[in-house]
Motif scaffolding. Structure first.
Motif, mmCIF file in Angstrom:
data_model
loop_
_atom_site.group_PDB
_atom_site.id
_atom_site.type_symbol
_atom_site.label_atom_id
_atom_site.label_comp_id
_atom_site.label_asym_id
_atom_site.label_seq_id
_atom_site.Cartn_x
_atom_site.Cartn_y
_atom_site.Cartn_z
ATOM 1 N N GLY A 171 0.811 -1.215 0.000
ATOM 2 C CA GLY A 171 0.000 0.000 0.000
ATOM 3 C C GLY A 171 0.847 1.268 0.000
ATOM 4 O O GLY A 171 0.345 2.345 -0.319
ATOM 5 N N HIS A 172 2.122 1.111 0.346
ATOM 6 C CA HIS A 172 2.983 2.296 0.407
ATOM 7 C C HIS A 172 4.028 2.318 -0.702
ATOM 8 O O HIS A 172 5.050 2.995 -0.592
ATOM 9 C CB HIS A 172 3.592 2.434 1.807
ATOM 10 C CG HIS A 172 2.516 2.496 2.850
ATOM 11 N ND1 HIS A 172 1.734 3.611 3.034
ATOM 12 C CD2 HIS A 172 2.030 1.544 3.677
ATOM 13 C CE1 HIS A 172 0.819 3.343 3.961
ATOM 14 N NE2 HIS A 172 0.979 2.094 4.357
ATOM 15 N N ILE A 173 3.747 1.622 -1.774
ATOM 16 C CA ILE A 173 4.505 1.813 -3.016
ATOM 17 C C ILE A 173 4.154 3.218 -3.513
ATOM 18 O O ILE A 173 2.991 3.608 -3.492
ATOM 19 C CB ILE A 173 4.051 0.790 -4.089
ATOM 20 C CG1 ILE A 173 4.583 -0.602 -3.772
ATOM 21 C CG2 ILE A 173 4.473 1.231 -5.484
ATOM 22 C CD1 ILE A 173 4.102 -1.660 -4.768
ATOM 23 N N LEU A 181 -1.202 13.126 0.136
ATOM 24 C CA LEU A 181 -0.580 12.736 1.407
ATOM 25 C C LEU A 181 -1.211 11.424 1.890
ATOM 26 O O LEU A 181 -2.423 11.274 1.896
ATOM 27 C CB LEU A 181 -0.809 13.847 2.442
ATOM 28 C CG LEU A 181 -0.214 13.611 3.836
ATOM 29 C CD1 LEU A 181 1.304 13.523 3.777
ATOM 30 C CD2 LEU A 181 -0.642 14.718 4.795
ATOM 31 N N CYS A 182 -0.344 10.491 2.277
ATOM 32 C CA CYS A 182 -0.817 9.192 2.761
ATOM 33 C C CYS A 182 -0.789 9.183 4.287
ATOM 34 O O CYS A 182 -0.092 9.979 4.904
ATOM 35 C CB CYS A 182 0.095 8.100 2.202
ATOM 36 S SG CYS A 182 -0.247 6.450 2.817
ATOM 37 N N GLY A 183 -1.528 8.253 4.893
ATOM 38 C CA GLY A 183 -1.535 8.113 6.349
ATOM 39 C C GLY A 183 -0.150 7.849 6.928
ATOM 40 O O GLY A 183 0.102 8.112 8.100
ATOM 41 N N CYS A 184 0.770 7.319 6.110
ATOM 42 C CA CYS A 184 2.112 6.974 6.600
ATOM 43 C C CYS A 184 3.020 8.198 6.654
ATOM 44 O O CYS A 184 4.138 8.129 7.158
ATOM 45 C CB CYS A 184 2.741 5.900 5.718
ATOM 46 S SG CYS A 184 3.324 6.502 4.115
ATOM 47 N N GLY A 185 2.550 9.307 6.112
ATOM 48 C CA GLY A 185 3.361 10.528 6.133
ATOM 49 C C GLY A 185 4.045 10.827 4.808
ATOM 50 O O GLY A 185 4.562 11.927 4.603
ATOM 51 N N GLY A 188 1.719 10.274 -2.286
ATOM 52 C CA GLY A 188 1.453 9.525 -3.515
ATOM 53 C C GLY A 188 1.455 8.020 -3.387
ATOM 54 O O GLY A 188 1.640 7.315 -4.382
ATOM 55 N N CYS A 189 1.244 7.473 -2.165
ATOM 56 C CA CYS A 189 1.239 6.018 -1.991
ATOM 57 C C CYS A 189 0.013 5.382 -2.660
ATOM 58 O O CYS A 189 -1.058 6.000 -2.728
ATOM 59 C CB CYS A 189 1.195 5.655 -0.512
ATOM 60 S SG CYS A 189 2.660 6.117 0.401
ATOM 61 N N LEU A 190 0.174 4.136 -3.084
ATOM 62 C CA LEU A 190 -0.909 3.362 -3.695
ATOM 63 C C LEU A 190 -2.184 3.402 -2.845
ATOM 64 O O LEU A 190 -3.286 3.596 -3.356
ATOM 65 C CB LEU A 190 -0.426 1.919 -3.871
ATOM 66 C CG LEU A 190 -1.451 0.890 -4.375
ATOM 67 C CD1 LEU A 190 -1.943 1.253 -5.769
ATOM 68 C CD2 LEU A 190 -0.845 -0.504 -4.375
HETATM 69 ZN ZN LIG Z 1 1.908 5.549 2.554
#
Ligand SMILES: [Zn+2]
Length: 328
Positions: A171-173, A181-185, A188-190
């Motif tokens: 999910g973080h590719i 912005l993704c939840g991981c910080g 553009g993450c999948l």
């Molecule tokens: Zn992410």
């Protein structure tokens, strides 16, 4: 007297999710579920409260199954969030408001049985490997699409965990270096484009802009909640706005699949999770574009299939985790 009958063995699997705790008694030979129970997970403050709730659900499942406690070989738990497998501790589970909760040890003590802890994606993969769409395959990747996107990698029949136990964070590719912005910080993450959460966000934004859709009455606009089932119904009724959002997300997922196929060259990709199960269009679109875009040679062999265990993958996989010691 003939050969003595081999005693049937069972294990309890616990699926400790963000919205509910479910447990089941599983026949370890056939994978059959013989008793299940569930309870809502509510925001918990006290650690004892978590354990008490799990014990209630496990007791209910065992009672419903009618299986003699002496036939139960162990307990496995799959939890949403980061886990320490060796110590059996749930490290961080934001959705249930708890951190550093020891789960395996107190349950093991209560029941006098070995207890193992893994994360939800890992146990669902173990379930598919033992009794689902991966049972006849040694090299595959399970990808689960829900609030986030996670995956389990199986090579030579063994789950690959990586140097820090976090392998499979598909999910973080990065799809777009300067993307959402993704939840991981990161950006553009999948997951920020292809998860159910991403599809729901897209649809809600369109509704807020005043676009017309049959899904409007299914949405709780105050909470921004949109279920996979409501998305599926809107697609089935030919709703253009929702169909467009699903197709766009599935094409992004296809890009993730292309990365997995080209990089890892698996024999099979198993797609699961609420959105995949409910919305055929998502699976079909992701498969179509992945096949079209991946490298020719790995693409010729790749099988892209649906997960088979559905809602019960977590319970069955957790029960198997207790047996094969895969949490090491
Ligand atoms: Zn992410």
């Amino acid at each position: 007297m003939g050969t003595p009958k081999v005693m049937e063995k069972f294990a309890v699997g616990v699926d400790f999710g963000g919205t509910k705790i479910s447990a089941g008694v599983v026949n370890l030979e056939s994978g059959r579920l013989v008793g299940t129970a569930k309870k809502k997970t509510r925001q918990v403050q006290e650690q004892d409260d978590v354990i008490r709730r799990i014990i209630t659900v496990v007791d209910d499942a065992i009672n419903e199954s009618g299986v003699d406690m002496r036939k139960i070989a162990g307990i496995g738990i799959g939890a949403a969030g980061m886990v320490n497998r060796e110590k059996g501790i749930l490290l961080a589970a934001v959705n249930i408001g708890a951190n550093d909760v020891p789960l395996a040890e107190p349950l093991s003590r209560h029941y006098g049985l070995p207890c193992k802890l893994g994360n939800d994606v890992e146990v669902a993969t173990i379930g598919e490997m033992a009794f689902g769409a991966g049972r006849d395959c040694k090299n595959f990747v399970c990808i689960f699409v829900g609030t986030g996107i996670g995956s389990g990698i199986v090579q030579n029949g063994t789950l690959v965990r990586g140097a820090t136990g976090t392998a499979g964070e598909v999910g973080h590719i990065t799809l777009y270096p300067d993307g959402k912005l993704c939840g991981c910080g990161a950006y553009g993450c999948l997951e920020a484009y292809a998860s159910r959460t991403a599809v729901a966000k897209d649809i809600l934004a369109d509704l807020q802009r005043g676009h017309d859709s049959v899904i409007r009455e299914k949405v709780d606009m105050t909470k921004g909640i949109l279920r996979s089932k409501a998305i599926a119904q809107a697609v089935a009724s030919g709703d253009e706005m929702v169909t467009g959002a699903v197709e766009q997300a599935a094409r992004c997922m296809a890009t993730g699949l292309v990365t997995v196929i080209n990089f890892l060259n698996p024999q099979r990709i198993i797609l699961g999770g609420g959105l995949v199960e409910a919305v055929n269009l998502y699976f079909d679109t992701a498969e179509l574009y992945a096949r079209r875009r991946c490298l020719k040679i790995p693409g010729r062999k790749i099988e892209i299939v649906r997960a088979e265990l559905g809602d019960y993958a977590g319970i069955v996989g957790a029960a198997m985790l207790s047996r094969n010691g895969a949490s090491k």
